[in-house]
Design a protein around this motif. Structure first.
Motif, PDB file in Angstrom:
ATOM      1  N   HIS A   9       0.747  -1.213   0.198  1.00 40.50           N
ATOM      2  CA  HIS A   9       0.239  -0.019  -0.100  1.00 40.50           C
ATOM      3  C   HIS A   9       1.080   1.285   0.016  1.00 40.50           C
ATOM      4  CE1 HIS A   9       0.763  -0.266   4.332  1.00 40.50           C
ATOM      5  NE2 HIS A   9       0.616   1.103   4.380  1.00 40.50           N
ATOM      6  N   ASP A  10       0.258   2.211  -0.466  1.00 43.19           N
ATOM      7  CA  ASP A  10       0.960   3.606  -0.432  1.00 43.19           C
ATOM      8  C   ASP A  10      -0.216   4.514  -0.172  1.00 43.19           C
ATOM      9  OD1 ASP A  10       3.557   3.204  -1.806  1.00 43.19           O
ATOM     10  OD2 ASP A  10       2.506   2.391  -3.549  1.00 43.19           O
ATOM     11  N   CYS A  19      -5.745   9.002   0.117  1.00 47.47           N
ATOM     12  CA  CYS A  19      -6.013   7.796  -0.828  1.00 47.47           C
ATOM     13  C   CYS A  19      -5.168   6.839  -0.373  1.00 47.47           C
ATOM     14  CB  CYS A  19      -5.849   8.594  -2.146  1.00 47.47           C
ATOM     15  SG  CYS A  19      -5.766   7.179  -3.481  1.00 47.47           S
ATOM     16  N   VAL A  21      -3.467   3.633  -2.076  1.00 47.59           N
ATOM     17  CA  VAL A  21      -3.242   2.842  -3.133  1.00 47.59           C
ATOM     18  C   VAL A  21      -2.885   1.221  -2.845  1.00 47.59           C
ATOM     19  CG1 VAL A  21      -2.480   2.708  -5.392  1.00 47.59           C
ATOM     20  CG2 VAL A  21      -2.896   4.897  -4.445  1.00 47.59           C
ATOM     21  N   LEU A  22      -3.764   0.561  -2.938  1.00 44.02           N
ATOM     22  CA  LEU A  22      -3.525  -0.796  -2.742  1.00 44.02           C
ATOM     23  C   LEU A  22      -3.336  -1.685  -3.878  1.00 44.02           C
ATOM     24  CD1 LEU A  22      -6.582  -1.409  -0.344  1.00 44.02           C
ATOM     25  CD2 LEU A  22      -4.037  -1.293   0.320  1.00 44.02           C
ATOM     26  N   SER A  23      -2.318  -2.589  -3.801  1.00 43.98           N
ATOM     27  CA  SER A  23      -2.050  -3.617  -5.039  1.00 43.98           C
ATOM     28  C   SER A  23      -1.650  -4.879  -4.642  1.00 43.98           C
ATOM     29  CB  SER A  23      -0.880  -3.078  -5.545  1.00 43.98           C
ATOM     30  OG  SER A  23       0.226  -2.917  -4.720  1.00 43.98           O
ATOM     31  N   ALA A  50      -9.827   4.153  -0.712  1.00 44.05           N
ATOM     32  CA  ALA A  50      -8.984   2.884  -1.059  1.00 44.05           C
ATOM     33  C   ALA A  50      -9.216   2.752  -2.500  1.00 44.05           C
ATOM     34  CB  ALA A  50      -9.454   1.596  -0.262  1.00 44.05           C
ATOM     35  N   ASP A  51      -7.981   2.869  -3.244  1.00 41.69           N
ATOM     36  CA  ASP A  51      -7.873   2.537  -4.772  1.00 41.69           C
ATOM     37  C   ASP A  51      -7.533   1.185  -4.789  1.00 41.69           C
ATOM     38  OD1 ASP A  51      -6.926   2.477  -7.411  1.00 41.69           O
ATOM     39  OD2 ASP A  51      -6.855   4.586  -7.470  1.00 41.69           O
ATOM     40  N   GLU A  53      -7.306  -0.469  -7.919  1.00 44.24           N
ATOM     41  CA  GLU A  53      -7.006  -0.401  -9.538  1.00 44.24           C
ATOM     42  C   GLU A  53      -6.149  -1.753  -9.420  1.00 44.24           C
ATOM     43  OE1 GLU A  53      -6.315   1.942 -13.500  1.00 44.24           O
ATOM     44  OE2 GLU A  53      -5.623   2.795 -11.493  1.00 44.24           O
ATOM     45  N   ALA A  54      -4.902  -1.546  -8.743  1.00 42.90           N
ATOM     46  CA  ALA A  54      -3.888  -2.558  -8.777  1.00 42.90           C
ATOM     47  C   ALA A  54      -4.168  -4.037  -8.106  1.00 42.90           C
ATOM     48  CB  ALA A  54      -2.546  -1.952  -8.577  1.00 42.90           C
ATOM     49  N   ASN A  84     -12.170   2.464  -8.079  1.00 38.44           N
ATOM     50  CA  ASN A  84     -11.425   1.784  -9.402  1.00 38.44           C
ATOM     51  C   ASN A  84     -11.147   0.383  -9.131  1.00 38.44           C
ATOM     52  OD1 ASN A  84     -11.117   4.652 -10.467  1.00 38.44           O
ATOM     53  ND2 ASN A  84      -9.285   4.922  -9.082  1.00 38.44           N
ATOM     54  N   SER A  86     -10.292  -3.169  -9.964  1.00 44.50           N
ATOM     55  CA  SER A  86     -10.048  -3.967 -10.934  1.00 44.50           C
ATOM     56  C   SER A  86     -11.137  -4.825 -11.355  1.00 44.50           C
ATOM     57  CB  SER A  86      -8.673  -4.625 -10.702  1.00 44.50           C
ATOM     58  OG  SER A  86      -8.989  -5.832  -9.829  1.00 44.50           O
TER      59      SER A  86
END
Length: 106
Positions: A9-10, A19, A21-23, A50-51, A53-54, A84, A86
């Protein structure tokens, strides 16, 4: 990514909004750390996104963490949403019936 985890995460904060950003793959192994990341963000920001997308995978334990975060934010007059997702994550959120509750459309 940490070799022991399959996600990262960032965190970006600006003007009272955060925000995250999780991946990667979010499953039972991510629950406690993700819960703490979301809790801290909700305590420090008026709006938390919590984004996803990734993110390639989520399971029911992560959906529960997101629902808890949404409920905690609402109880504190703050907001938490997912954004967003996925395609595979969107499908899981749709099938479980929580996409609207967890997103801005809810």
């Amino acid at each position: 990514m940490n070799p022991e985890t399959s996600w990262k995460h960032d965190v970006f904060t600006e003007d009272g909004s955060t925000c995250i950003v999780l991946s990667g793959e979010l499953d039972l192994r991510a629950v406690e750390q993700l819960r703490q990341v979301l809790k801290k963000a909700i305590e420090e920001s008026v709006r938390v996104v919590a984004d996803l997308e990734a993110v390639s995978f989520i399971d029911s334990t992560i959906i529960n963490v997101f629902i808890e975060a949404r409920n905690d934010a609402t109880a504190s007059d703050r907001s938490f949403v997912v954004a967003n997702p996925s395609p595979p994550v969107r499908r899981v959120l749709e099938v479980t019936g929580v996409l609207g509750f967890l997103s801005d459309s809810g």
